[in-house]
Design an enzyme around this catalytic site. Sequence first.
Site, PDB file in Angstrom:
ATOM      1  N   ASP A  71       2.298   1.993   3.890  1.00 42.84           N
ATOM      2  CA  ASP A  71       1.432   3.127   3.572  1.00 42.84           C
ATOM      3  C   ASP A  71       2.267   4.389   3.377  1.00 42.84           C
ATOM      4  O   ASP A  71       1.848   5.499   3.690  1.00 42.84           O
ATOM      5  CB  ASP A  71       0.346   3.370   4.642  1.00 42.84           C
ATOM      6  N   GLU A  82       0.877  -1.180   0.000  1.00 45.71           N
ATOM      7  CA  GLU A  82       0.000   0.000   0.000  1.00 45.71           C
ATOM      8  C   GLU A  82       0.907   1.221   0.000  1.00 45.71           C
ATOM      9  O   GLU A  82       0.975   1.977   0.960  1.00 45.71           O
ATOM     10  CB  GLU A  82      -0.950   0.019   1.202  1.00 45.71           C
ATOM     11  N   HIS A 133      -9.186   0.832  -0.909  1.00 53.34           N
ATOM     12  CA  HIS A 133      -8.396   1.797  -0.117  1.00 53.34           C
ATOM     13  C   HIS A 133      -9.303   2.906   0.422  1.00 53.34           C
ATOM     14  O   HIS A 133     -10.272   3.277  -0.227  1.00 53.34           O
ATOM     15  CB  HIS A 133      -7.295   2.397  -0.998  1.00 53.34           C
ATOM     16  N   HIS A 163       2.177   4.581  -1.974  1.00 58.16           N
ATOM     17  CA  HIS A 163       1.530   5.489  -2.917  1.00 58.16           C
ATOM     18  C   HIS A 163       2.496   6.396  -3.657  1.00 58.16           C
ATOM     19  O   HIS A 163       3.552   6.747  -3.155  1.00 58.16           O
ATOM     20  CB  HIS A 163       0.512   6.342  -2.176  1.00 58.16           C
TER      21      HIS A 163
HETATM   22  C1  GRE Z   1      -3.475   6.797   2.854  1.00 59.98           C
HETATM   23  O1  GRE Z   1      -3.268   6.713   1.666  1.00 59.98           O
HETATM   24  O2  GRE Z   1      -3.676   5.785   3.511  1.00 59.98           O
HETATM   25  C2  GRE Z   1      -3.471   8.137   3.527  1.00 59.98           C
HETATM   26  C3  GRE Z   1      -3.800   9.265   2.796  1.00 59.98           C
HETATM   27  C4  GRE Z   1      -3.786  10.493   3.431  1.00 59.98           C
HETATM   28  C5  GRE Z   1      -3.454  10.593   4.775  1.00 59.98           C
HETATM   29  C6  GRE Z   1      -3.140   9.459   5.485  1.00 59.98           C
HETATM   30  C7  GRE Z   1      -3.143   8.223   4.870  1.00 59.98           C
HETATM   31  O3  GRE Z   1      -4.127   9.161   1.497  1.00 59.98           O
HETATM   32  O4  GRE Z   1      -2.836   7.112   5.568  1.00 59.98           O
HETATM   33 ZN    ZN Z   2      -2.865   4.301   1.826  1.00 59.23          ZN
END
Ligand code: GRE
Ligand code: ZN
Length: 326
Positions: A286, A7, A165, A9
Amino acid sequence: MKKIALEEHFGATDPNIVQQSEEHFTPQAWPGRRAELLDIHEARLKQMDELEIEKVILSLLAPGIQSLYDRTQAVDWAQRLNDYAADQVGANPDRFESFAALPMQDPDRATEELERSVNDLGLVGALINGFSQVDDEDTVVYLDDPRYAEFWATVAELDVPVYLHPRDPLASKSPQYDGHPWLYGSSWAFSVETGTHALRLMGSGLFDRHPNLTIILGHLGELLPYNIWRTDHRLAVAPRGLDVEHSFGHYLRTNFYLTTSGNFRTPTLLNAIQEVGADRIMFSADYPFESMEEAATWFDRVELNDRDKHKIAAGNAQRLFGLSPV
Ligand code: GRE
Ligand code: ZN
């Protein structure tokens, strides 16, 4: 211990989607996080090397395509960002894979984009950020909607996982959070929203129609492992129109995988293992919303038998995505 994380990004400036994440950070923290979202092969890879994260499955930041309520824009940006993701994987295929982002605003185009992403670009599945806003800002459509019947049939046929997600619920539809902005985001609202979405999928009969479908939830299951027994226990007494073949606990153990993203807490991990089994939990961080280092150092120190720990670190992800051993 060698690990796979899934996960993790990225953002992009062309098209300019990275700015979506700004609201989650203080003005002081934002420039650094922005740079981390835009980087793949420098600081990110260096940290992976240091922390024995052998492979990362990338995904676009949230809410990503799901908040682009203009269908044409959603389709166009999803295509461009999936091309970008495939290029990044291609630059270092030993260390990166990617999920596709999908324009769920247009179910037929979303289905085509999933097919293109998997069959032509080599992406490993899709990551969908909860409900999509469709045609106008205030119209929200969840993934149990009948318009997605063909889409889910294609997911089942392609046999790829879908990562469900989090995203925030719309403030216009969330009076329970009025006056308490700290309840939004990853502190609370993300998990309630996403856990509820997963229950909607279960209750819609989706997994009766497609028993082999696999959904991945982050954050050790978005509160579900903790409460699933009670949900089933009460629904057995008062089903309120629920008409599905199995208990929700059954679907959670059969159609879901959970990741450790953003939830680096051993008692919570042990609860999840007891509810769904060590075969269905996968390490994740994450990044860059959470620290890769905190995730990895926590996980490496968790006291768990070696067999289960290796499964969670990498073995389950290798099997689920058909990856070569790390
Ligand atoms: C996530 O992608 O899990 C996320 C966000 C923004 C803030 C915190 C977070 O997209 O964990
Ligand atoms: Zn995330």
